[in-house]
Design a protein around this motif. Structure first.
Motif, PDB file in Angstrom:
ATOM      1  N   ILE A 178     -76.110 -12.950 -55.323  1.00 41.31           N
ATOM      2  CA  ILE A 178     -76.814 -11.749 -54.869  1.00 41.31           C
ATOM      3  C   ILE A 178     -76.080 -10.526 -55.388  1.00 41.31           C
ATOM      4  O   ILE A 178     -74.847 -10.468 -55.385  1.00 41.31           O
ATOM      5  N   ARG A 179     -76.862  -9.547 -55.806  1.00 40.36           N
ATOM      6  CA  ARG A 179     -76.284  -8.254 -56.188  1.00 40.36           C
ATOM      7  C   ARG A 179     -77.213  -7.149 -55.734  1.00 40.36           C
ATOM      8  O   ARG A 179     -78.419  -7.185 -56.009  1.00 40.36           O
ATOM      9  N   THR A 180     -76.669  -6.183 -55.019  1.00 41.04           N
ATOM     10  CA  THR A 180     -77.445  -4.994 -54.671  1.00 41.04           C
ATOM     11  C   THR A 180     -76.968  -3.835 -55.521  1.00 41.04           C
ATOM     12  O   THR A 180     -75.772  -3.694 -55.789  1.00 41.04           O
ATOM     13  N   GLN A 181     -77.916  -3.012 -55.936  1.00 41.84           N
ATOM     14  CA  GLN A 181     -77.601  -1.906 -56.838  1.00 41.84           C
ATOM     15  C   GLN A 181     -78.097  -0.606 -56.222  1.00 41.84           C
ATOM     16  O   GLN A 181     -79.299  -0.362 -56.133  1.00 41.84           O
ATOM     17  N   ASN A 182     -77.165   0.212 -55.735  1.00 42.40           N
ATOM     18  CA  ASN A 182     -77.493   1.509 -55.124  1.00 42.40           C
ATOM     19  C   ASN A 182     -78.611   1.380 -54.082  1.00 42.40           C
ATOM     20  O   ASN A 182     -79.549   2.174 -54.043  1.00 42.40           O
ATOM     21  N   LEU A 183     -78.488   0.396 -53.223  1.00 34.71           N
ATOM     22  CA  LEU A 183     -79.538   0.074 -52.273  1.00 34.71           C
ATOM     23  C   LEU A 183     -79.515   1.051 -51.103  1.00 34.71           C
ATOM     24  O   LEU A 183     -78.478   1.243 -50.451  1.00 34.71           O
ATOM     25  N   SER A 184     -80.674   1.666 -50.824  1.00 34.62           N
ATOM     26  CA  SER A 184     -80.769   2.660 -49.753  1.00 34.62           C
ATOM     27  C   SER A 184     -82.046   2.458 -48.956  1.00 34.62           C
ATOM     28  O   SER A 184     -83.067   2.002 -49.488  1.00 34.62           O
ATOM     29  N   LYS A 185     -81.988   2.819 -47.661  1.00 32.28           N
ATOM     30  CA  LYS A 185     -83.169   2.750 -46.809  1.00 32.28           C
ATOM     31  C   LYS A 185     -83.120   3.847 -45.765  1.00 32.28           C
ATOM     32  O   LYS A 185     -82.148   3.985 -45.023  1.00 32.28           O
ATOM     33  N   SER A 186     -84.187   4.653 -45.722  1.00 30.48           N
ATOM     34  CA  SER A 186     -84.394   5.615 -44.640  1.00 30.48           C
ATOM     35  C   SER A 186     -85.768   5.342 -44.050  1.00 30.48           C
ATOM     36  O   SER A 186     -86.662   4.820 -44.725  1.00 30.48           O
ATOM     37  N   TYR A 187     -85.946   5.685 -42.785  1.00 28.28           N
ATOM     38  CA  TYR A 187     -87.186   5.382 -42.080  1.00 28.28           C
ATOM     39  C   TYR A 187     -87.979   6.653 -41.811  1.00 28.28           C
ATOM     40  O   TYR A 187     -87.436   7.668 -41.374  1.00 28.28           O
ATOM     41  N   ASP A 188     -89.285   6.569 -42.092  1.00 26.38           N
ATOM     42  CA  ASP A 188     -90.229   7.647 -41.740  1.00 26.38           C
ATOM     43  C   ASP A 188     -89.786   9.009 -42.258  1.00 26.38           C
ATOM     44  O   ASP A 188     -89.926  10.034 -41.572  1.00 26.38           O
ATOM     45  N   GLY A 189     -89.251   9.008 -43.460  1.00 27.88           N
ATOM     46  CA  GLY A 189     -88.869  10.266 -44.077  1.00 27.88           C
ATOM     47  C   GLY A 189     -87.659  10.939 -43.469  1.00 27.88           C
ATOM     48  O   GLY A 189     -87.381  12.110 -43.751  1.00 27.88           O
ATOM     49  N   GLN A 190     -86.911  10.221 -42.633  1.00 22.02           N
ATOM     50  CA  GLN A 190     -85.730  10.807 -42.015  1.00 22.02           C
ATOM     51  C   GLN A 190     -84.657  11.073 -43.069  1.00 22.02           C
ATOM     52  O   GLN A 190     -84.555  10.371 -44.067  1.00 22.02           O
ATOM     53  N   LYS A 191     -83.841  12.077 -42.801  1.00 25.44           N
ATOM     54  CA  LYS A 191     -82.770  12.417 -43.730  1.00 25.44           C
ATOM     55  C   LYS A 191     -81.568  11.492 -43.566  1.00 25.44           C
ATOM     56  O   LYS A 191     -80.732  11.379 -44.470  1.00 25.44           O
ATOM     57  N   THR A 192     -81.443  10.859 -42.395  1.00 26.12           N
ATOM     58  CA  THR A 192     -80.361   9.906 -42.185  1.00 26.12           C
ATOM     59  C   THR A 192     -80.771   8.539 -42.723  1.00 26.12           C
ATOM     60  O   THR A 192     -81.949   8.168 -42.680  1.00 26.12           O
ATOM     61  N   PHE A 193     -79.808   7.791 -43.220  1.00 25.36           N
ATOM     62  CA  PHE A 193     -80.069   6.517 -43.862  1.00 25.36           C
ATOM     63  C   PHE A 193     -79.522   5.369 -43.027  1.00 25.36           C
ATOM     64  O   PHE A 193     -78.416   5.446 -42.500  1.00 25.36           O
ATOM     65  N   ALA A 194     -80.318   4.281 -42.924  1.00 24.75           N
ATOM     66  CA  ALA A 194     -79.825   3.042 -42.319  1.00 24.75           C
ATOM     67  C   ALA A 194     -78.922   2.311 -43.303  1.00 24.75           C
ATOM     68  O   ALA A 194     -78.132   1.460 -42.912  1.00 24.75           O
ATOM     69  N   GLY A 195     -79.062   2.631 -44.572  1.00 23.81           N
ATOM     70  CA  GLY A 195     -78.197   2.117 -45.631  1.00 23.81           C
ATOM     71  C   GLY A 195     -78.287   3.068 -46.810  1.00 23.81           C
ATOM     72  O   GLY A 195     -79.381   3.512 -47.141  1.00 23.81           O
ATOM     73  N   LYS A 196     -77.165   3.396 -47.424  1.00 19.31           N
ATOM     74  CA  LYS A 196     -77.210   4.367 -48.518  1.00 19.31           C
ATOM     75  C   LYS A 196     -76.284   3.949 -49.657  1.00 19.31           C
ATOM     76  O   LYS A 196     -75.090   3.747 -49.456  1.00 19.31           O
ATOM     77  N   ASP A 197     -76.887   3.798 -50.837  1.00 19.94           N
ATOM     78  CA  ASP A 197     -76.146   3.500 -52.070  1.00 19.94           C
ATOM     79  C   ASP A 197     -75.203   2.314 -51.895  1.00 19.94           C
ATOM     80  O   ASP A 197     -74.018   2.372 -52.246  1.00 19.94           O
ATOM     81  N   PRO A 254     -86.791  -1.481 -49.950  1.00 23.71           N
ATOM     82  CA  PRO A 254     -85.826  -0.376 -49.984  1.00 23.71           C
ATOM     83  C   PRO A 254     -86.505   0.956 -50.282  1.00 23.71           C
ATOM     84  O   PRO A 254     -87.555   1.008 -50.932  1.00 23.71           O
ATOM     85  N   THR A 255     -85.888   2.035 -49.817  1.00 21.60           N
ATOM     86  CA  THR A 255     -86.339   3.367 -50.211  1.00 21.60           C
ATOM     87  C   THR A 255     -85.989   3.613 -51.677  1.00 21.60           C
ATOM     88  O   THR A 255     -86.760   4.208 -52.428  1.00 21.60           O
ATOM     89  N   SER A 256     -84.819   3.120 -52.071  1.00 16.62           N
ATOM     90  CA  SER A 256     -84.412   3.185 -53.474  1.00 16.62           C
ATOM     91  C   SER A 256     -83.384   2.089 -53.733  1.00 16.62           C
ATOM     92  O   SER A 256     -82.835   1.497 -52.806  1.00 16.62           O
ATOM     93  N   GLY A 257     -83.145   1.824 -55.000  1.00 14.72           N
ATOM     94  CA  GLY A 257     -82.206   0.770 -55.376  1.00 14.72           C
ATOM     95  C   GLY A 257     -82.890  -0.572 -55.535  1.00 14.72           C
ATOM     96  O   GLY A 257     -84.100  -0.705 -55.333  1.00 14.72           O
ATOM     97  N   GLU A 258     -82.106  -1.581 -55.904  1.00 10.09           N
ATOM     98  CA  GLU A 258     -82.671  -2.891 -56.204  1.00 10.09           C
ATOM     99  C   GLU A 258     -81.805  -4.014 -55.660  1.00 10.09           C
ATOM    100  O   GLU A 258     -80.605  -3.834 -55.409  1.00 10.09           O
ATOM    101  N   VAL A 259     -82.447  -5.180 -55.486  1.00 16.48           N
ATOM    102  CA  VAL A 259     -81.766  -6.405 -55.080  1.00 16.48           C
ATOM    103  C   VAL A 259     -82.035  -7.469 -56.137  1.00 16.48           C
ATOM    104  O   VAL A 259     -83.179  -7.651 -56.554  1.00 16.48           O
ATOM    105  N   PHE A 260     -80.991  -8.172 -56.552  1.00 20.71           N
ATOM    106  CA  PHE A 260     -81.128  -9.275 -57.493  1.00 20.71           C
ATOM    107  C   PHE A 260     -80.590 -10.544 -56.835  1.00 20.71           C
ATOM    108  O   PHE A 260     -79.482 -10.548 -56.302  1.00 20.71           O
ATOM    109  N   LEU A 261     -81.379 -11.609 -56.859  1.00 22.61           N
ATOM    110  CA  LEU A 261     -80.943 -12.911 -56.380  1.00 22.61           C
ATOM    111  C   LEU A 261     -80.980 -13.877 -57.548  1.00 22.61           C
ATOM    112  O   LEU A 261     -82.047 -14.106 -58.140  1.00 22.61           O
ATOM    113  N   ASN A 262     -79.818 -14.434 -57.892  1.00 19.25           N
ATOM    114  CA  ASN A 262     -79.704 -15.266 -59.095  1.00 19.25           C
ATOM    115  C   ASN A 262     -80.296 -14.553 -60.302  1.00 19.25           C
ATOM    116  O   ASN A 262     -81.007 -15.148 -61.115  1.00 19.25           O
TER     117      ASN A 262
END
Length: 249
Positions: free
Chosen positions: A4-23, A57-65
């Motif tokens: 598994i590899r995550t690349q700059n993975l980010s998630k915000s909900y409902d347009g909020q400025k705070t992130f549940a996960g960032k980069d 994700p809001t932005s970024g990518e996930v790679f599995l194998n």
């Protein structure tokens, strides 16, 4: 090789400025038992949900194998198993009916599926309960069936969100032994838990996160050695995340 590899993975909900996960940039090697630890609301479930394709994700990518959900989603889903914190079971169906249904989602059928269901039920000590409705099961029994729904197809990568929460010590022992056996046979495991002593014994590598950010990563021994006077993973956790009680879900 990486699983598994995550690349700059980010998630915000409902347009909020705070992130549940960032980069978030994480690499997990094949065969690892990788722990994601953090306080309530730290972003653990969000991260694991993005990794296994349940959450976009809001932005970024996930790679599995080396495969990406954007263009190889069907191929990826055949290779992974997911065991959520909430019971993913139909309460009015029997244990056998639940397992037959979930097995069919992975194209298991006929004698192969029947044998996997019976072997699995025997492994978790519930073969005699095959024809009993899930609604009549104890919490520990449900946890064991919940695990089986995610591993019947022998996934290459297994995602676990709090797999032993609220269970008796006997059920916990059964679950952890099954997971260790899966890993011995090559399954990569990604795991979240609030049981820090369990994580310390179980995981080969751990990332501690809070407020959607990675605080520290390493083997359990490396993490303990990185904090002055730390005796165990709990000491490290409190040093990094503080003593304040969290009321986030």
């Amino acid at each position: 090789m990486e699983a598994i590899r995550t690349q700059n993975l980010s998630k915000s909900y409902d347009g909020q400025k705070t992130f549940a996960g960032k980069d978030l940039n994480i690499t997990i090697s094949q065969g690892e038992i990788f722990g994601l630890l953090g306080p309530n609301g730290a972003g653990k479930t969000t991260l694991i949900s993005m990794m296994c394709g349940l959450l976009k994700p809001t932005s970024g990518e996930v790679f599995l194998n080396e495969l990406n959900f954007k263009n190889k989603r069907t191929q990826i889903l055949k290779k992974i198993g997911v065991v959520p914190q909430e019971y993913a079971l139909y309460p009015t169906l029997t244990a056998g009916e639940n397992l037959n249904y979930f097995g069919s989602l992975y194209n298991l059928h006929g004698n192969d599926l029947k044998q996997r269901v019976e072997n699995g039920l025997e492994q978790v000590g519930l073969l005699d309960y095959k024809n009993k409705a899930i609604k009549d099961f104890s919490g520990g029994m449900k946890r064991r069936i919940n695990l089986l729904t995610g591993i019947l197809h022998n996934p290459e990568i297994l995602f676990l969100d709090e797999p032993t929460v609220g269970v008796d010590i006997q059920s916990k022992e059964v679950i952890m032994n099954i997971l260790k056996k899966l890993n011995d046979n090559g399954t990569t495991i990604v795991y979240t838990s609030h049981h820090l002593s369990e994580a310390q014994d179980f995981c080969t590598r751990i990332t501690i996160i809070d407020q959607g950010q990675i605080l520290k990563e390493g083997t359990p021994d490396e993490l303990i050695q990185s904090v002055s006077d730390a005796q165990n993973l709990e000491d490290v956790f409190l040093e990094l995340t503080g003593n304040q009680v969290r009321n986030d879900a």
